[in-house]
Scaffold this active site. Structure first.
Site, PDB file in Angstrom:
ATOM      1  N   ASP A 229       1.194  -1.290   8.683  1.00 46.31           N
ATOM      2  CA  ASP A 229       2.189  -0.409   8.057  1.00 46.31           C
ATOM      3  C   ASP A 229       2.506  -0.964   6.666  1.00 46.31           C
ATOM      4  O   ASP A 229       1.677  -1.663   6.085  1.00 46.31           O
ATOM      5  CB  ASP A 229       3.424  -0.283   8.965  1.00 46.31           C
ATOM      6  CG  ASP A 229       4.133   1.061   8.769  1.00 46.31           C
ATOM      7  OD1 ASP A 229       4.480   1.375   7.623  1.00 46.31           O
ATOM      8  OD2 ASP A 229       4.336   1.787   9.755  1.00 46.31           O
ATOM      9  N   HIS A 252       0.054  -0.142   4.228  1.00 34.30           N
ATOM     10  CA  HIS A 252       0.466   1.103   3.589  1.00 34.30           C
ATOM     11  C   HIS A 252       1.095   0.878   2.223  1.00 34.30           C
ATOM     12  O   HIS A 252       1.746   1.759   1.683  1.00 34.30           O
ATOM     13  CB  HIS A 252       1.413   1.884   4.506  1.00 34.30           C
ATOM     14  CG  HIS A 252       0.760   2.343   5.778  1.00 34.30           C
ATOM     15  ND1 HIS A 252       1.408   3.095   6.723  1.00 34.30           N
ATOM     16  CD2 HIS A 252      -0.504   2.160   6.246  1.00 34.30           C
ATOM     17  CE1 HIS A 252       0.560   3.346   7.742  1.00 34.30           C
ATOM     18  NE2 HIS A 252      -0.580   2.781   7.464  1.00 34.30           N
TER      19      HIS A 252
END
Ligand SMILES: *[C@@H]1O[C@H](CO)[C@@H](O)[C@H](O)[C@H]1NC(C)=O
Length: 405
Positions: A229, A252
């Site tokens: 993430d 991310h």
């Protein structure tokens, strides 16, 4: 250490007094050094075997250090220490508690043990603490697999949370395979992470590297983060955040947001992100908010000196954030984004749209500044594109793809 008069009976009285006085000083200094308010978890019963539950020894060391009037060191020698959910609470008597960690602290093998407690290692109401070294192994892989299988699984635990604390330094700590977020800083002032490493699989769900919210004066320096993430996520109420020399990937990217989840929400202000490198990440420098009314905002943000290598969305503001398009609010975002500078950003995009500003129709982005930005698509084989919706600002110097502001 006992000094008997008989063994020194040949000495004169004056020198005898002097010697015994001198020895008394040495021995009291030795006593200070020996107890120097140093607490070794093994002396307190922890076992470096990776299977014996050492939670009580760790909490015991904390209680002793925290009630010491003097600076105190908690040492964790080499070895693997199994620690279950543990809370380390202040306020403490001194504001100089030091953790010296040489070993590995591992979470329980069964993810159900921490499954719904939310946090594995929680520090709260602490003022003045440093943590040096050590590896935290969250053993999250089995929980990620459970989640991927679509079964009913617990949400998992954040590896380490600093809550309502101040004056915290974390140096050279490694966090591996967290079940959920790796490091969370919530409601804190003056926290410095330096030389931290965070690693989890690029496929692991919600394993953000460092999450900061409701905090001021946080610095993340010289760190390496790769997760499934965000490498760093910046939540509502973050001010005066400094991120420098961070390598991100997989993951991310570095994200401000998601903002605007709540109607009443504190803003994000004065964030500096400089000298960062992204490798193969989903995003590079991102600001995201949900499409719904909110008092939130993001302003005075500087993104400076970044290198992108094969990043899907190198520069992105997304005010219609809605992962997987499930239950999207579908309204105009109330979050106002202003004064965001992108300076000296270079590299390659893995998709055609390298720069994307999708701002709120109700609160258009203002004061966006782009300067010396060159991002190419597919290693220069094709021109990249920029896309702007409700975004205003200026471009300076070389900007490629050419600015749509
Ligand atoms: C912005 O934050 C930095 C720390 O990241 C701080 O040194 C600086 O004083 C802040 N600027 C303002 C205007 O508050």
């Amino acid at each position: 250490m006992a000094l008997t008069l008989s063994s020194h009976s040949t000495l004169g009285v004056a020198s005898l007094l002097f010697i015994s006085f001198h020895i008394a000083i040495i021995s009291s200094q030795a006593a200070i050094a020996a107890t120097a308010d140093e607490y070794n978890v093994v002396s307190l019963g922890a076992k470096p075997d990776g299977v014996t539950d050492s939670t009580r020894a760790f909490v015991g060391a904390w209680l002793a250090a925290c009630s010491s009037e003097k600076p105190a060191t908690i040492s964790v020698p080499p070895g693997r220490f199994l620690v279950g959910g543990a809370t380390f609470s202040g306020p403490c008597k001194s504001n100089a508690i030091r953790w010296r960690i040489q070993g590995v602290i591992t979470a329980p093998a069964d993810y159900n043990v921490l499954g719904n407690v939310g946090t594995w290692l929680l520090f709260q109401h602490v003022d003045g603490m440093s943590i040096s070294g050590g590896i935290l192994d969250g053993r999250g892989a089995a929980l990620w697999a459970c989640k991927a299988s679509g079964k009913n699984c617990p949400s998992g635990a954040t590896t380490i949370l600093f809550s309502n604390s101040r004056n915290i330094v974390v140096r050279k700590l490694t966090s591996l395979n967290s079940q959920l977020f790796h490091i969370v800083i919530n409601g804190c002032q003056n926290v410095r992470l330096q030389g931290v490493k965070v690693f989890a699989s690029g496929e692991s769900p919600n394993t953000d590297g460092v999450h900061v919210q409701l905090s001021s004066g946080v610095a993340i320096m010289s760190s390496k983060i790769g997760t499934g993430d965000d490498c760093v996520s910046v939540g509502a109420g973050t001010t005066n955040l400094w991120i420098e020399n961070v390598a991100c990937g997989p993951g991310h990217g570095i994200s401000i947001g998601s903002l605007g989840k709540d109607l009443e929400e504190a803003g994000v202000e004065n964030v500096t992100v400089k000298n960062v490198v992204f490798g193969g990440t989903q995003n590079g420098l991102r600001i995201k908010s949900w499409g719904r009314p909110s008092t939130g905002f993001a302003k005075n943000i500087l993104f400076q000196h970044a290198i992108m290598s094969n990043v899907k969305n190198p520069i992105v503001i997304d005010q219609n954030y809605c992962p997987n398009n499930i239950n999207c609010p579908g309204q105009f975002s109330g979050v106002k984004i202003s004064d965001v500078t992108y300076q000296d950003i270079h590299g390659t995009s893995a998709t055609e749209v390298a720069v994307k500003f999708d701002c709120s129709p109700k609160n258009p982005c203002t004061g966006i500044r782009i300067e010396d930005v060159k991002i190419t698509y597919r290693n220069d084989q094709q021109p990249a594109q920029a896309s702007c919706v409700n975004a205003g600002g200026l471009a300076f110097g070389l900007v490629q793809p050419s600015s749509c502001l």
